[in-house]
Enzyme design. Sequence first.
Site, PDB file in Angstrom:
ATOM      1  N   PRO A 123      47.448  21.425  37.331  1.00 34.76           N
ATOM      2  CA  PRO A 123      48.032  21.190  38.673  1.00 34.76           C
ATOM      3  C   PRO A 123      47.540  20.148  39.275  1.00 34.76           C
ATOM      4  CG  PRO A 123      46.502  23.067  38.691  1.00 34.76           C
ATOM      5  CD  PRO A 123      46.355  22.299  37.576  1.00 34.76           C
ATOM      6  N   GLU A 124      48.085  19.196  39.886  1.00 31.36           N
ATOM      7  CA  GLU A 124      48.039  18.455  41.121  1.00 31.36           C
ATOM      8  C   GLU A 124      48.830  18.929  42.244  1.00 31.36           C
ATOM      9  OE1 GLU A 124      46.841  14.283  40.931  1.00 31.36           O
ATOM     10  OE2 GLU A 124      46.272  14.455  38.776  1.00 31.36           O
TER      11      GLU A 124
ATOM     12  N   HIS B  67      45.869  35.165  27.630  1.00 34.55           N
ATOM     13  CA  HIS B  67      45.334  34.511  29.000  1.00 34.55           C
ATOM     14  C   HIS B  67      46.156  34.807  30.205  1.00 34.55           C
ATOM     15  CE1 HIS B  67      42.560  32.329  26.464  1.00 34.55           C
ATOM     16  NE2 HIS B  67      43.602  31.747  25.809  1.00 34.55           N
TER      17      HIS B  67
ATOM     18  N   ARG C 202      41.525  28.319  30.797  1.00 31.79           N
ATOM     19  CA  ARG C 202      40.237  27.985  31.086  1.00 31.79           C
ATOM     20  C   ARG C 202      39.551  28.837  32.227  1.00 31.79           C
ATOM     21  NH1 ARG C 202      39.752  21.682  31.065  1.00 31.79           N
ATOM     22  NH2 ARG C 202      37.630  22.232  31.164  1.00 31.79           N
TER      23      ARG C 202
END
Length: 271
Positions: A2-3, A90, A109
Amino acid sequence: MPELPEVEVCRKGISPHVLNQTVSDVIVRNAKMRWPITPNIDEMCGEIIIEVSRRAKYLLLKTAKGTLVLHLGMSGTIRVIPKDTIVAKHDHFDLVLTSGVALRLNDPRRFGAVLWLTEDVSEHPLLARLGPEPLLDEFDKGYLFKKSRKKTVPIKTFIMNNHVVVGVGNIYANEALFQAGILPTAPAGKISQKRYNNLTEIIKQVLAKAINQGGTTLKDFTQTDGRPGYFAQSLQVYGRGGEKCLICETRLEEIRQSGRASVFCPTCQKN
DNA sequence: ATAGCAACCTGAGGGC
DNA sequence: TGCCCTCAGGTTGCTA
């Protein structure tokens, strides 16, 4: 993933499903994120979500009692799903609503964050010192020029600094500097007012266009409904090191700045 | 104050 | 097939 554009696409995607809805349950499967998921997050149960907003790359779900702050880190995604959907690897957190729908955060992550804050969110250390929103008028033509005087940092590092302006990550920093014709290594303090005016406008345009196209899908980013974003086909330099410039056919160079890949055209971009 | 970079994690891909 | 290395959308918080 994401930006700012991807987070904004996410906000728009979840908003109709959560706004004015009541939280029936929160499920924490793995609390180990960038910071531990706030232990008292179950205080959210029974609360009504009265606002779904965004500050920088933080998603803010506001209730009368407090605000849920979500950050997607490098690899986070949020899906809107029926609450009984099979759990995948996840899938660390669910926000379940009385409508039977859930927001499910998946983040391999675990650089993302899930924080339930009962104080004024804008005063929180993570949010208090952030720079202006790039798509608002507060990020105006004079801002970068004034802010950058006497700074020796490379322009790319400068515009990626949250205390300068929020939401400009590695992809869009590379793209904006290419379009503005500025080398990523150019010292921020040496760039003229005129070129900053242009860069400011381009940053706004690039981010707005990416939002309109549903964000950039690289590896795992999808919109909340699972559809990909289409901005990847608009990328002119990011991920194209060694390939030819689309404008002049010079070979694009790739270097590392502050640990991040910078791609640029040595012909089209100047100091 | 500022700059550089280690750290936090997992997974994918390349070389051997 | 496996091992080892590098790299990836971010950002905090060390050390100089």
